[in-house]
Design an enzyme around this catalytic site. Structure first.
Site, PDB file in Angstrom:
ATOM      1  N   HIS A 137      20.598 -13.112 -17.212  1.00  0.00           N
ATOM      2  CA  HIS A 137      21.919 -13.117 -17.855  1.00  0.00           C
ATOM      3  C   HIS A 137      22.029 -11.967 -18.860  1.00  0.00           C
ATOM      4  CE1 HIS A 137      25.373 -15.011 -20.089  1.00  0.00           C
ATOM      5  NE2 HIS A 137      24.797 -14.369 -21.094  1.00  0.00           N
ATOM      6  N   GLU A 138      21.016 -11.803 -19.681  1.00  0.00           N
ATOM      7  CA  GLU A 138      21.058 -10.762 -20.710  1.00  0.00           C
ATOM      8  C   GLU A 138      21.041  -9.365 -20.096  1.00  0.00           C
ATOM      9  OE1 GLU A 138      21.879 -11.532 -23.562  1.00  0.00           O
ATOM     10  OE2 GLU A 138      21.492 -13.682 -23.437  1.00  0.00           O
ATOM     11  N   GLU A 209      31.111 -13.301 -20.435  1.00  0.00           N
ATOM     12  CA  GLU A 209      30.006 -14.261 -20.388  1.00  0.00           C
ATOM     13  C   GLU A 209      29.915 -14.895 -19.008  1.00  0.00           C
ATOM     14  OE1 GLU A 209      27.536 -15.031 -22.485  1.00  0.00           O
ATOM     15  OE2 GLU A 209      28.265 -13.411 -23.758  1.00  0.00           O
TER      16      GLU A 209
END
Length: 291
Positions: A137-138, A209
């Site tokens: 995700h990061e 996000e």
């Protein structure tokens, strides 16, 4: 493996279009009111440039993150190196934050200056697959250039904030009645622009996000690991003390799960979508991909 989420891209494009309309309207009104905003624009650009250029150092200093080498965190390094290679990214720096709060973030003005940071609490809380999903995700944030996009879209919003403060000062201390009236009008206009852009940028941040969740799930081929990681982090964040959350609350936009103490308006205007909504999207993705 990457995916073209048309719905999400459409939402982001509409949000950026609305921001452009608001910003152009604001600049037009400034010109109509006879405001020489050249200096203000330069000031806002300089402010945002410094924030953008120094973002990694500011965030690392504010969170107490410490850059580590491979000898100190071999397993963490292996995961980050493997995922970076899959994503076609240069190896970012790796940092660890000594806190029981389970969280992670990525920062840096571009892929070559990027930093991926995790807390000691996160490494204790998650399994290897879950940690890999969070790091995916990061790294997706880095691959999607999210820091650059959000900084770019914030320039005129920052300008509106400075104009608002300047107009308030002129309205309070201006000597002429007509200049006072103009200052009030300018204050109202710039306040509205700042508020609308603030809400739109928050919406854009939430959409990004979602995009990072999707990217991370596809990068690792483990959407269900990201689901379980989000559930674990969210549950454990409920038990983190308000003082600990308040210490890093201003940096919540960087974290995979925001650290909101409940004492400020950050809880009303979140940079992140609700965890439940994120999990719903990941569940659909897992079903679509047969995972």
């Amino acid at each position: 493996m990457w995916i073209n989420d048309r719905e999400l891209k459409f939402r982001m494009l509409v949000t950026m279009f609305l921001l452009a309309v608001v910003y152009l309207t604001f600049l037009t009104l400034l010109a109509a009111l006879g405001v020489n905003f050249g200096f203000l624009i330069l000031f806002a650009l300089l402010f945002m440039f410094l924030q953008y250029y120094l973002s990694d150092r500011i965030v690392l200093l504010s969170t107490g993150a410490r850059i580590v080498d491979e000898g100190e965190a071999p397993e963490l390094y292996r995961i980050v190196r493997e995922l970076s290679s899959r994503a076609g990214l240069p190896m970012p720096r790796v940092a660890i934050i000594n806190t029981e709060m389970p969280n992670a973030f990525a920062t840096g003005r571009n892929a070559r200056s990027a930093v991926v940071a995790v807390t000691t609490g996160l490494m204790k809380t998650l399994s290897r697959d879950e940690l890999e999903a969070v790091l995916g995700h990061e790294l997706s944030h880095i691959k999607n250039h999210d820091m650059a996009v959000l900084t770019f879209t914030s320039v005129i919003s920052t300008l509106a904030f400075f104009v608002m403060r300047w107009a308030m000062f002129m309205g309070m201390f201006g000597s002429r009645r007509d200049s006072g009236g103009s200052a009030v009008l300018l204050f109202v206009v710039s306040s509205l622009v700042w508020l609308i852009s603030f809400l739109l940028i928050r919406a854009l941040s939430r959409y990004r996000e979602y995009a990072a969740d999707t990217g991370g799930a596809l990068l690792t081929s483990k959407p269900r690991s990201l689901i379980s990681a989000l559930m674990k982090i969210s549950r454990k964040m409920d038990f983190v003390g308000k003082e600990e959350k308040a210490r890093v609350e201003g940096l919540s936009a960087f974290f995979i799960i925001p650290a909101v103490s409940g004492k400020t308006v950050l809880s009303l205007f979140s940079t992140h979508p609700p965890v439940e909504k994120r999990i719903e999207r990941l569940e659909r993705l897992a079903e679509e991909m047969g995972w």
